[in-house]
Design a protein around this motif. Structure first.
Motif, short mmCIF file in Angstrom:
data_model
loop_
_atom_site.label_atom_id
_atom_site.label_comp_id
_atom_site.label_asym_id
_atom_site.label_seq_id
_atom_site.Cartn_x
_atom_site.Cartn_y
_atom_site.Cartn_z
N GLY A 56 0.78 -1.23 0.00
CA GLY A 56 0.00 0.00 0.00
C GLY A 56 0.82 1.28 0.00
O GLY A 56 0.27 2.36 -0.17
N HIS A 57 2.13 1.17 0.19
CA HIS A 57 3.00 2.35 0.16
C HIS A 57 3.39 2.75 -1.27
O HIS A 57 4.06 3.74 -1.48
CB HIS A 57 4.27 2.08 0.99
CG HIS A 57 5.07 0.94 0.48
ND1 HIS A 57 4.71 -0.38 0.70
CD2 HIS A 57 6.19 0.91 -0.26
CE1 HIS A 57 5.60 -1.17 0.12
NE2 HIS A 57 6.51 -0.40 -0.48
N ILE A 58 2.95 1.95 -2.24
CA ILE A 58 3.22 2.25 -3.65
C ILE A 58 1.96 2.88 -4.25
O ILE A 58 0.87 2.32 -4.14
CB ILE A 58 3.60 0.98 -4.43
CG1 ILE A 58 4.84 0.33 -3.82
CG2 ILE A 58 3.81 1.31 -5.91
CD1 ILE A 58 5.18 -1.03 -4.41
N CYS A 59 2.14 4.04 -4.85
CA CYS A 59 0.99 4.70 -5.48
C CYS A 59 1.09 4.60 -6.99
O CYS A 59 2.13 4.25 -7.55
CB CYS A 59 0.87 6.15 -5.03
SG CYS A 59 2.27 7.23 -5.41
N ASN A 60 -0.01 4.91 -7.63
CA ASN A 60 -0.12 4.88 -9.08
C ASN A 60 -0.79 6.17 -9.51
O ASN A 60 -1.57 6.75 -8.75
CB ASN A 60 -0.97 3.67 -9.49
CG ASN A 60 -1.17 3.58 -10.98
OD1 ASN A 60 -2.18 4.05 -11.49
ND2 ASN A 60 -0.23 3.01 -11.67
N ALA A 61 -0.49 6.63 -10.69
CA ALA A 61 -1.11 7.84 -11.21
C ALA A 61 -1.37 7.71 -12.70
O ALA A 61 -0.70 6.93 -13.39
CB ALA A 61 -0.21 9.05 -10.95
N SER A 62 -2.33 8.47 -13.16
CA SER A 62 -2.62 8.58 -14.59
C SER A 62 -2.79 10.06 -14.90
O SER A 62 -3.29 10.82 -14.07
CB SER A 62 -3.90 7.83 -14.95
OG SER A 62 -3.77 6.45 -14.71
N TYR A 63 -2.39 10.44 -16.10
CA TYR A 63 -2.38 11.84 -16.50
C TYR A 63 -3.17 12.02 -17.79
O TYR A 63 -3.13 11.17 -18.67
CB TYR A 63 -0.94 12.32 -16.75
CG TYR A 63 -0.04 12.08 -15.56
CD1 TYR A 63 0.10 13.04 -14.57
CD2 TYR A 63 0.65 10.89 -15.42
CE1 TYR A 63 0.90 12.82 -13.47
CE2 TYR A 63 1.45 10.65 -14.33
CZ TYR A 63 1.58 11.62 -13.36
OH TYR A 63 2.36 11.40 -12.25
N ALA A 64 -3.82 13.16 -17.91
CA ALA A 64 -4.53 13.53 -19.13
C ALA A 64 -4.28 15.00 -19.39
O ALA A 64 -4.47 15.83 -18.48
CB ALA A 64 -6.02 13.25 -18.99
#
Length: 142
Positions: A56-64
């Motif tokens: 849970g200490h790893i995050c993910n992101a998406s960009y537009a």
């Protein structure tokens, strides 16, 4: 975001958002960052855990980024803000699971900002026209 989803070449989602589904989608994120100019949205990112529990200490992101705003370094501003926000929220690693190999502008940006490529997943992304392209996962320690 719908513009980028509809292009079908970099974002994994296929369904466009309306007011109701958009509200639900963005409310489910740890954070949504928005780049605006005079009330017009130029780009945005979503940030959330990549996994649960011991990961849970790893995050993910998406960009537009809006097609009208591309080439103006909006993506870079969003990524830098996302790194800062991920750190503030207590994440230790930012991981991108599905960067399409042919998305060279994003890949160059990520590498310039210190992200490391983890490898290549052959045929991991189905493009809007139905053909498959490789994806390149990336990570950055926060």
């Amino acid at each position: 975001m719908n513009e980028v989803v509809d292009e079908g070449i970099v974002f994994p989602q296929e369904e466009l958002l309306n007011r109701e589904t958009g509200s639900e989608f963005f409310a489910a994120q740890s954070f949504t960052g928005v780049a605006e100019d005079d009330g017009k949205v130029l780009g945005l990112y979503i940030l959330h855990p990549n996994n649960v529990g011991r990961c849970g200490h790893i995050c993910n992101a998406s960009y537009a980024v809006s097609s009208d705003a591309r080439g103006k370094h909006i993506g870079e501003q969003l990524v830098l803000d996302c790194i800062k926000k991920g750190n503030e929220l207590g994440f230790r690693v930012l991981q991108f699971n599905a960067v399409v190999e042919s998305n060279i502008h994003a890949r160059h940006l990520y590498e310039r900002l210190g992200f490391k490529q983890l490898g290549t997943i052959p045929g991991g992304f189905r493009m809007k026209d139905g053909h498959y392209e490789n994806i390149c996962p990336y990570y950055h320690e926060l």
